[in-house]
Design a protein around this motif. Structure first.
Motif, PDB file in Angstrom:
ATOM      1  N   MET A  41      28.346  43.992   2.183  1.00 27.67           N
ATOM      2  CA  MET A  41      29.762  43.676   2.369  1.00 27.67           C
ATOM      3  C   MET A  41      30.008  42.713   3.534  1.00 27.67           C
ATOM      4  SD  MET A  41      31.475  47.411   1.667  1.00 27.67           S
ATOM      5  CE  MET A  41      33.112  46.868   2.154  1.00 27.67           C
ATOM      6  N   GLY A  42      29.080  42.612   4.441  1.00 26.49           N
ATOM      7  CA  GLY A  42      29.285  41.695   5.565  1.00 26.49           C
ATOM      8  C   GLY A  42      28.230  41.879   6.618  1.00 26.49           C
ATOM      9  N   LYS A  43      28.263  41.029   7.624  1.00 22.08           N
ATOM     10  CA  LYS A  43      27.263  41.061   8.683  1.00 22.08           C
ATOM     11  C   LYS A  43      27.439  42.325   9.513  1.00 22.08           C
ATOM     12  CE  LYS A  43      25.280  38.254  12.401  1.00 22.08           C
ATOM     13  NZ  LYS A  43      23.930  38.400  11.835  1.00 22.08           N
ATOM     14  N   ILE A  44      26.340  42.996   9.742  1.00 20.72           N
ATOM     15  CA  ILE A  44      26.355  44.221  10.530  1.00 20.72           C
ATOM     16  C   ILE A  44      25.093  44.257  11.378  1.00 20.72           C
ATOM     17  CG2 ILE A  44      25.237  45.589   8.719  1.00 20.72           C
ATOM     18  CD1 ILE A  44      26.937  47.960   9.627  1.00 20.72           C
ATOM     19  N   THR A  45      25.229  44.646  12.625  1.00 21.47           N
ATOM     20  CA  THR A  45      24.080  44.688  13.517  1.00 21.47           C
ATOM     21  C   THR A  45      23.287  45.967  13.284  1.00 21.47           C
ATOM     22  OG1 THR A  45      25.238  45.825  15.314  1.00 21.47           O
ATOM     23  CG2 THR A  45      25.403  43.414  15.241  1.00 21.47           C
ATOM     24  N   ALA A  46      22.029  45.953  13.743  1.00 22.14           N
ATOM     25  CA  ALA A  46      21.180  47.131  13.595  1.00 22.14           C
ATOM     26  C   ALA A  46      21.770  48.322  14.339  1.00 22.14           C
ATOM     27  CB  ALA A  46      19.773  46.825  14.105  1.00 22.14           C
ATOM     28  N   HIS A  47      22.344  48.075  15.517  1.00 22.73           N
ATOM     29  CA  HIS A  47      22.933  49.162  16.309  1.00 22.73           C
ATOM     30  C   HIS A  47      24.127  49.774  15.596  1.00 22.73           C
ATOM     31  CE1 HIS A  47      24.048  51.464  19.843  1.00 22.73           C
ATOM     32  NE2 HIS A  47      25.279  50.983  19.741  1.00 22.73           N
ATOM     33  N   GLU A  48      24.981  48.930  15.028  1.00 26.51           N
ATOM     34  CA  GLU A  48      26.144  49.439  14.301  1.00 26.51           C
ATOM     35  C   GLU A  48      25.719  50.226  13.067  1.00 26.51           C
ATOM     36  OE1 GLU A  48      29.474  45.986  15.287  1.00 26.51           O
ATOM     37  OE2 GLU A  48      28.081  45.732  13.603  1.00 26.51           O
ATOM     38  N   LEU A  49      24.753  49.669  12.323  1.00 23.94           N
ATOM     39  CA  LEU A  49      24.281  50.351  11.121  1.00 23.94           C
ATOM     40  C   LEU A  49      23.666  51.702  11.463  1.00 23.94           C
ATOM     41  CD1 LEU A  49      23.775  50.283   8.075  1.00 23.94           C
ATOM     42  CD2 LEU A  49      21.588  49.159   8.538  1.00 23.94           C
ATOM     43  N   GLU A  50      22.874  51.739  12.524  1.00 19.30           N
ATOM     44  CA  GLU A  50      22.248  52.997  12.929  1.00 19.30           C
ATOM     45  C   GLU A  50      23.299  54.043  13.281  1.00 19.30           C
ATOM     46  OE1 GLU A  50      18.557  54.493  15.747  1.00 19.30           O
ATOM     47  OE2 GLU A  50      19.631  52.657  16.272  1.00 19.30           O
ATOM     48  N   GLY A  51      24.347  53.627  13.971  1.00 19.82           N
ATOM     49  CA  GLY A  51      25.416  54.561  14.320  1.00 19.82           C
ATOM     50  C   GLY A  51      26.123  55.109  13.094  1.00 19.82           C
ATOM     51  N   PHE A  52      26.437  54.218  12.137  1.00 16.25           N
ATOM     52  CA  PHE A  52      27.096  54.654  10.912  1.00 16.25           C
ATOM     53  C   PHE A  52      26.237  55.657  10.138  1.00 16.25           C
ATOM     54  CE2 PHE A  52      29.389  50.319  10.819  1.00 16.25           C
ATOM     55  CZ  PHE A  52      30.430  50.844  11.571  1.00 16.25           C
ATOM     56  N   LEU A  53      24.951  55.329  10.024  1.00 19.58           N
ATOM     57  CA  LEU A  53      24.067  56.176   9.224  1.00 19.58           C
ATOM     58  C   LEU A  53      23.796  57.516   9.898  1.00 19.58           C
ATOM     59  CD1 LEU A  53      21.492  53.624   7.763  1.00 19.58           C
ATOM     60  CD2 LEU A  53      23.668  54.408   6.856  1.00 19.58           C
ATOM     61  N   GLU A  54      23.710  57.528  11.218  1.00 13.61           N
ATOM     62  CA  GLU A  54      23.522  58.797  11.925  1.00 13.61           C
ATOM     63  C   GLU A  54      24.710  59.723  11.705  1.00 13.61           C
ATOM     64  OE1 GLU A  54      22.733  58.032  16.025  1.00 13.61           O
ATOM     65  OE2 GLU A  54      20.621  57.543  15.695  1.00 13.61           O
ATOM     66  N   GLN A  55      25.918  59.156  11.763  1.00 13.25           N
ATOM     67  CA  GLN A  55      27.105  59.971  11.524  1.00 13.25           C
ATOM     68  C   GLN A  55      27.128  60.503  10.094  1.00 13.25           C
ATOM     69  OE1 GLN A  55      30.407  57.461  12.565  1.00 13.25           O
ATOM     70  NE2 GLN A  55      30.176  57.804  14.760  1.00 13.25           N
ATOM     71  N   GLU A  56      26.746  59.649   9.145  1.00 19.43           N
ATOM     72  CA  GLU A  56      26.726  60.080   7.748  1.00 19.43           C
ATOM     73  C   GLU A  56      25.697  61.185   7.527  1.00 19.43           C
ATOM     74  OE1 GLU A  56      26.264  58.242   3.212  1.00 19.43           O
ATOM     75  OE2 GLU A  56      26.080  56.923   4.959  1.00 19.43           O
ATOM     76  N   LEU A  57      24.531  61.035   8.135  1.00 21.37           N
ATOM     77  CA  LEU A  57      23.498  62.052   7.971  1.00 21.37           C
ATOM     78  C   LEU A  57      23.892  63.369   8.619  1.00 21.37           C
ATOM     79  CD1 LEU A  57      20.162  60.066   8.429  1.00 21.37           C
ATOM     80  CD2 LEU A  57      21.029  61.143   6.363  1.00 21.37           C
ATOM     81  N   GLU A  58      24.564  63.298   9.756  1.00 22.81           N
ATOM     82  CA  GLU A  58      25.040  64.525  10.402  1.00 22.81           C
ATOM     83  C   GLU A  58      26.040  65.257   9.504  1.00 22.81           C
ATOM     84  OE1 GLU A  58      26.627  63.519  14.196  1.00 22.81           O
ATOM     85  OE2 GLU A  58      24.670  63.065  15.088  1.00 22.81           O
ATOM     86  N   ALA A  59      26.936  64.494   8.880  1.00 22.97           N
ATOM     87  CA  ALA A  59      27.912  65.102   7.981  1.00 22.97           C
ATOM     88  C   ALA A  59      27.222  65.705   6.749  1.00 22.97           C
ATOM     89  CB  ALA A  59      28.953  64.068   7.555  1.00 22.97           C
ATOM     90  N   MET A  60      26.242  64.993   6.205  1.00 21.73           N
ATOM     91  CA  MET A  60      25.518  65.496   5.039  1.00 21.73           C
ATOM     92  C   MET A  60      24.710  66.740   5.385  1.00 21.73           C
ATOM     93  SD  MET A  60      24.216  62.025   3.121  1.00 21.73           S
ATOM     94  CE  MET A  60      23.571  62.947   1.733  1.00 21.73           C
ATOM     95  N   GLU A  61      24.094  66.734   6.564  1.00 20.27           N
ATOM     96  CA  GLU A  61      23.315  67.894   6.983  1.00 20.27           C
ATOM     97  C   GLU A  61      24.207  69.129   7.103  1.00 20.27           C
ATOM     98  OE1 GLU A  61      20.167  69.248  10.495  1.00 20.27           O
ATOM     99  OE2 GLU A  61      21.367  67.424  10.734  1.00 20.27           O
ATOM    100  N   HIS A  62      25.381  68.945   7.707  1.00 18.39           N
ATOM    101  CA  HIS A  62      26.314  70.067   7.842  1.00 18.39           C
ATOM    102  C   HIS A  62      26.720  70.593   6.471  1.00 18.39           C
ATOM    103  CE1 HIS A  62      29.593  72.527   9.441  1.00 18.39           C
ATOM    104  NE2 HIS A  62      30.359  72.011   8.500  1.00 18.39           N
ATOM    105  N   THR A  63      27.012  69.686   5.542  1.00 17.61           N
ATOM    106  CA  THR A  63      27.450  70.095   4.201  1.00 17.61           C
ATOM    107  C   THR A  63      26.330  70.784   3.435  1.00 17.61           C
ATOM    108  OG1 THR A  63      29.024  68.255   4.102  1.00 17.61           O
ATOM    109  CG2 THR A  63      28.369  69.264   2.011  1.00 17.61           C
TER     110      THR A  63
END
Length: 290
Positions: free
Chosen positions: A135-157
Motif C-alpha cells: 500500500m505504500g512505503k513503510i520503514t522496517a521500524h514501523e513495520l516491526e511495531g505494527f506486526l508486534e502489536q498484531e501478534l500481541e493481539a492474536m496471542e491474547h485472542t
C-alpha cells in the motif's frame, strides 16, 4: 498419538489402582454426580465466555488430538512460500503480488503450498501484511511495531480459550464439593434407613469429590496446557513471517531475510540453514529449467 496414550495411562492407572485396592468400579458410576459437576462447569464456561471463544476452544481441543504435526514439510512450505513472494517483489515490485494476496485461496502460487493454505490465521497474516507493504512505503521500524502489536493481539485472542478452560478446571474441585454436599443432604434425609443404604449414599457423595478432582488435575488442566502449547507453535510460524518481512524491508537479500525468519521456528522442527539453501537451490533449478 501421544495425547491418546496419555489419556490411556491416566485412566488405566487411576482405575487400575482403585481395582487393585479391591474397589468396585460400579460404585464409581454416579451419573447424577457427573451431571452436577460437568453441567456446572460447562454452564460456567458459557456464562463467562463469548461465543467466539467457545468456538475457538472447540477448534483447539480438536486440534490437540489431531495427528497432524508441523514437521519438516510444513516448515519447507512456509519458508519457500515466503522466498517466492519476496523474489516476486524484488523482480516485479509489490504490485505484482496483487493477484496472489487479494485472493490467496485462488492463487497458483499459494496452491503450491497446501499445508500453509490449511492454516487460516497464518494465511490471513501473510496476505494482510504483504498487502500492507504494497500500500505504500513503510520503514522496517514501523513495520516491526505494527506486526508486534498484531501478534500481541492474536496471542491474547488465541490463548483465551486455554486460559478460560484452565480457570474452570481450577473450579472443578469446588463443583465436586458442591455435588458431595448435595449427596450428604440426600443422605441426611434418609438417616433412618438401613446402614447399607446410608453407606451407598455417602459413597455416591464422595464420588462427586473424586470426579471434581479428577476432572481438574487429570483432564482440564493438562488439556488447557496442551492447547497453550499448540498456540505457541502456531505463533512461532507467525513470528517467522514477521521477522522475514521486517528483514526484507530493512534491505536484506531474500535468502538472508528468509533465514532470519527460519531462526524463529521452534527448535525441534527448525531446519538448518544448509537445508534451506538446498530447498532454494532446488527451486531455482526448477524455475530455470522451466
Amino acid at each position: 498419538m501421544e495425547k491418546v496414550i496419555g489419556v490411556f495411562v491416566i485412566i488405566s492407572c487411576v482405575l487400575g489402582g482403585y481395582t487393585m485396592a479391591h474397589g468396585e468400579l460400579a460404585v464409581l458410576w454416579q451419573p447424577a454426580e457427573a451431571l452436577i459437576i460437568l453441567g456446572a462447569g460447562i454452564g460456567s464456561l458459557i456464562v463467562g465466555n463469548p461465543k467466539e471463544v467457545l468456538l475457538e476452544m472447540c477448534t483447539q481441543i480438536k486440534g490437540v488430538f489431531q495427528l497432524k504435526r508441523r514437521g519438516e514439510e510444513f516448515q519447507r512450505q512456509l519458508l519457500m512460500l515466503l522466498y517466492e513472494l519476496l523474489e516476486m517483489v524484488d523482480v516485479g515490485g509489490l504490485k505484482v503480488l496483487d493477484e496472489h494476496i487479494e485472493e490467496p485461496q485462488q492463487s497458483e502460487l499459494f496452491n503450491k503450498y497446501p499445508l500453509i493454505q490449511e492454516e487460516k490465521n497464518l494465511m490471513a497474516f501473510i496476505a494482510d501484511n504483504f498487502r500492507l507493504m504494497a500500500m505504500g512505503k513503510i520503514t522496517a521500524h514501523e513495520l516491526e511495531g505494527f506486526l508486534e502489536q498484531e501478534l500481541e493481539a492474536m496471542e491474547h485472542t488465541l490463548l483465551q480459550p486455554s486460559r478460560s478452560l484452565y480457570k474452570i478446571g481450577e473450579a472443578m474441585p469446588g463443583f465436586g464439593i458442591l455435588a458431595a454436599i448435595m449427596g450428604i443432604i440426600i443422605t441426611m434425609g434418609n438417616i433412618d434407613g438401613a446402614i447399607s443404604e446410608i453407606g451407598a449414599h455417602v459413597a455416591a457423595a464422595l464420588v462427586g469429590t473424586f470426579l471434581g478432582i479428577f476432572f481438574c488435575y487429570c483432564v482440564m488442566e493438562p488439556l488447557s496446557n496442551a492447547m497453550g502449547q499448540r498456540v505457541k507453535t502456531e505463533l512461532s510460524a507467525l513470528e517467522c513471517v514477521r521477522t522475514t518481512l521486517v528483514a526484507h524491508v530493512a534491505g536484506k537479500p531474500t535468502l538472508l531475510a528468509v533465514d532470519a525468519g527460519r531462526k524463529l521456528i521452534e527448535q525441534d522442527v527448525k531446519p538448518a540453514f544448509r537445508q534451506l539453501e538446498t530447498w532454494v537451490n532446488r527451486y531455482e533449478d526448477e524455475r530455470d529449467a522451466a
